[in-house]
Each structure stands twice: as structure tokens, then as C-alpha cells.
Scaffold this active site. Structure first.
Site, PDB file in Angstrom:
ATOM      1  N   GLY A  50      -0.521   3.374  -3.085  1.00 28.89           N
ATOM      2  CA  GLY A  50      -1.008   1.934  -3.669  1.00 28.89           C
ATOM      3  C   GLY A  50      -0.807   2.105  -5.371  1.00 28.89           C
ATOM      4  CD  GLU A 106      -7.268   4.607  -4.813  1.00 27.01           C
ATOM      5  OE1 GLU A 106      -6.191   3.821  -4.881  1.00 27.01           O
ATOM      6  OE2 GLU A 106      -7.618   4.923  -3.717  1.00 27.01           O
ATOM      7  CG  ASP A 107      -4.076   0.476  -4.943  1.00 25.81           C
ATOM      8  OD1 ASP A 107      -5.058   1.409  -4.601  1.00 25.81           O
ATOM      9  OD2 ASP A 107      -3.512  -0.171  -3.962  1.00 25.81           O
ATOM     10  CG  ASP A 110     -11.905  -3.096   0.828  1.00 25.92           C
ATOM     11  OD1 ASP A 110     -11.362  -4.334   0.331  1.00 25.92           O
ATOM     12  OD2 ASP A 110     -12.608  -3.119   1.849  1.00 25.92           O
ATOM     13  CE  LYS A 138      -9.652  -7.445  -1.888  1.00 22.80           C
ATOM     14  NZ  LYS A 138      -9.035  -7.352  -0.477  1.00 22.80           N
ATOM     15  CB  VAL A 160      -4.645  -9.121  -3.584  1.00 20.49           C
ATOM     16  CG1 VAL A 160      -5.520 -10.145  -3.882  1.00 20.49           C
ATOM     17  CG2 VAL A 160      -5.324  -7.702  -3.485  1.00 20.49           C
ATOM     18  NE  ARG A 172       3.318   0.796  -0.172  1.00 18.39           N
ATOM     19  CZ  ARG A 172       1.869   0.928   0.030  1.00 18.39           C
ATOM     20  NH1 ARG A 172       1.066   0.803  -0.946  1.00 18.39           N
ATOM     21  NH2 ARG A 172       2.059   1.495   1.387  1.00 18.39           N
TER      22      ARG A 172
HETATM   23  C1  PRP Z   1      -5.798   1.404   0.096  1.00 19.52           C
HETATM   24  C2  PRP Z   1      -5.967   1.763  -1.368  1.00 19.52           C
HETATM   25  C3  PRP Z   1      -7.229   2.816  -1.759  1.00 19.52           C
HETATM   26  C4  PRP Z   1      -7.927   2.445  -0.469  1.00 19.52           C
HETATM   27  C5  PRP Z   1      -9.136   1.452  -0.771  1.00 19.52           C
HETATM   28  O1  PRP Z   1      -5.129   2.544   0.546  1.00 19.52           O
HETATM   29  O2  PRP Z   1      -4.990   2.129  -2.086  1.00 19.52           O
HETATM   30  O3  PRP Z   1      -6.703   4.099  -1.705  1.00 19.52           O
HETATM   31  O4  PRP Z   1      -7.125   1.548   0.589  1.00 19.52           O
HETATM   32  O5  PRP Z   1      -9.872   1.056   0.234  1.00 19.52           O
HETATM   33  P1  PRP Z   1     -11.692   1.653   0.471  1.00 19.52           P
HETATM   34  O6  PRP Z   1     -12.259   1.542  -0.904  1.00 19.52           O
HETATM   35  O7  PRP Z   1     -12.059   0.694   1.532  1.00 19.52           O
HETATM   36  O8  PRP Z   1     -11.440   3.213   0.938  1.00 19.52           O
HETATM   37  P2  PRP Z   1      -4.497   2.517   1.995  1.00 19.52           P
HETATM   38  O9  PRP Z   1      -5.143   3.350   2.756  1.00 19.52           O
HETATM   39  O10 PRP Z   1      -4.107   0.992   2.548  1.00 19.52           O
HETATM   40  O11 PRP Z   1      -2.911   3.140   1.830  1.00 19.52           O
HETATM   41  P3  PRP Z   1      -1.862   2.891   0.544  1.00 19.52           P
HETATM   42  O12 PRP Z   1      -2.283   3.032  -0.852  1.00 19.52           O
HETATM   43  O13 PRP Z   1      -0.853   3.930   0.914  1.00 19.52           O
HETATM   44  O14 PRP Z   1      -1.390   1.629   0.920  1.00 19.52           O
END
Ligand code: PRP
Length: 195
Positions: A50, A106-107, A110, A138, A160, A172
Site C-alpha cells: 500500500g 505507510e499508506d 487502521d 483512521k 477507501v 492501487r
Molecule cells: C494495510 C495497510 C497497513 C495496514 C494497516 O495493509 O497498508 O499496512 O493494513 O492496518 P492496521 O493498522 O489495522 O494494522 P494490508 O495488510 O491491507 O496490505 P497491503 O498494504 O499490501 O494492501
């Protein structure tokens, strides 16, 4: 949902953050980071997948010499849109970070489990400093407290996608951040609302 058969424009509920707003904020963040790390060694650690769009735009706005490295981490199983709380390393860094100033890119934050795990792990490797640069937060979803040093935008608890964030691995590449049309994410909306 077969996202590859969809036009992404038909999936958008609203454009939450436009391309122009993203680029303006990323430029501000890059300028701030350049100022804060002036005269110091800096290694950006991008969390795949991400974080990749954010990284490539951010590094073009950082005017001091810096290195980049990548980690792939997942707390979400394939096809699952809710954190399991169990974080897995899919790919580790290639660099030795001992004695270096590490800035995690980081993107989105959550629940916070991913960054909590990553920060604890990287701390054991002896970096000179360890900070976090995150595009989206968030805050209402947080389960673990995380201190963010550079934050792009605080957003509401809506699903999102775009600018690195995916819909089941698609879209993406979009230059903006959009919310998913509610009727397309009914199962996720229920899951998210239940926390
Ligand atoms: C997403 C995002 C963060 C993480 C945040 O990654 O890129 O790394 O979730 O969530 P959290 O705060 O609840 O831990 P994902 O596992 O979806 O992988 P990706 O980046 O490859 O889409």
C-alpha cells in the site's frame, strides 16, 4: 466482486482526497522531512504494497540524500478486509538499519497492529532513530496506540481505495483516494461498523 471487470469510476462513492490535495500535502510532508533530517543520514522504509505510491511521490519531494528499502507485511488475509491482529512478514528489509535514521512510510493506520508490530521489530535492530510517516489515519479504528511523526490526512471510518490502497488488489494505481460506493461494500461496512 470482479473488480477487474469494473470501471473504477463506477465504484466511487465520493472522491475523498483529490490528486491535487494529495500532491500538495505530500509536497509539504517532503519539505518538512527534508528540514528535520538536514545533515543526517535517512533511510525510508516503505511498507508494501500500500505504501508504494506514497513513497515514490514523497521521495521526489525530499531534497536531501536518502536511501530506500522495503518490507512487505500483512495483517489481512487474502480477500479479508478486517485486520486479524496477527501480523506476518512477507518480505524483510535488505538493509542493516543499525545506527541509521529510519523513517517508516505507510499508506494507512487502521487498528494500529501493523505499525505496532513493525516498530517493535525494527527497534530490536538498533536504529539511531525510528519514526513514522503515514499518509492516512483512521483514528476511530485504533486498537493499539501509535505515535505518528508525519501524518497526511485524518479520515473517517469509510472503506477507501486508490493511491496505493486496493480493492482486493485492484485500483492501487489511481492518483486519488476515493470511498467505495456503499452498495458495493455492504459486507465490509457491517464488519467495520462492528469493529
Ligand atoms: C494495510 C495497510 C497497513 C495496514 C494497516 O495493509 O497498508 O499496512 O493494513 O492496518 P492496521 O493498522 O489495522 O494494522 P494490508 O495488510 O491491507 O496490505 P497491503 O498494504 O499490501 O494492501
Amino acid at each position: 466482486m470482479n473488480w477487474q471487470e469494473q470501471d473504477w469510476r463506477d465504484c466511487v462513492g465520493e472522491v475523498l482526497i483529490s490528486e491535487q490535495s494529495l500532491q500538495a500535502r505530500v509536497a509539504e510532508m517532503g519539505a518538512q522531512i527534508s528540514q528535520d533530517y538536514a545533515g543526517q543520514d535517512l533511510l525510508l522504509v516503505c511498507v508494501l504494497k500500500g505504501g508504494v505510491m506514497f513513497l515514490t511521490d514523497l521521495m521526489r519531494q525530499i531534497t536531501i540524500a536518502h536511501g530506500i528499502d522495503f518490507m512487505a507485511i500483512s495483517s489481512y488475509g487474502a480477500g479479508v478486509r478486517k485486520s486479524s491482529g496477527v501480523v506476518r512478514i512477507l518480505m524483510d528489509l535488505s538493509a542493516n538499519i543499525a545506527g541509521r535514521n529510519v523513517l517508516i512510510v505507510e499508506d494507512i493506520i487502521d487498528t494500529g497492529h501493523t505499525l505496532d508490530y513493525l516498530l517493535n521489530l525494527l527497534r530490536t535492530r538498533g536504529p539511531a532513530s525510528l519514526r513514522v510517516c503515514c499518509l492516512l489515519d483512521k483514528p476511530s479504528r485504533r486498537e493499539v496506540p501509535i505515535e505518528v511523526d508525519y501524518l497526511g490526512f485524518s479520515i473517517p471510518d469509510k472503506y477507501v481505495f486508490g493511491y496505493g490502497l486496493d480493492l482486493d488488489e485492484y485500483f492501487r494505481e489511481l492518483p486519488l483516494i476515493a470511498t467505495l460506493r456503499p452498495e458495493l461494500c455492504a459486507p465490509f461496512v457491517r464488519e467495520s461498523a462492528e469493529g
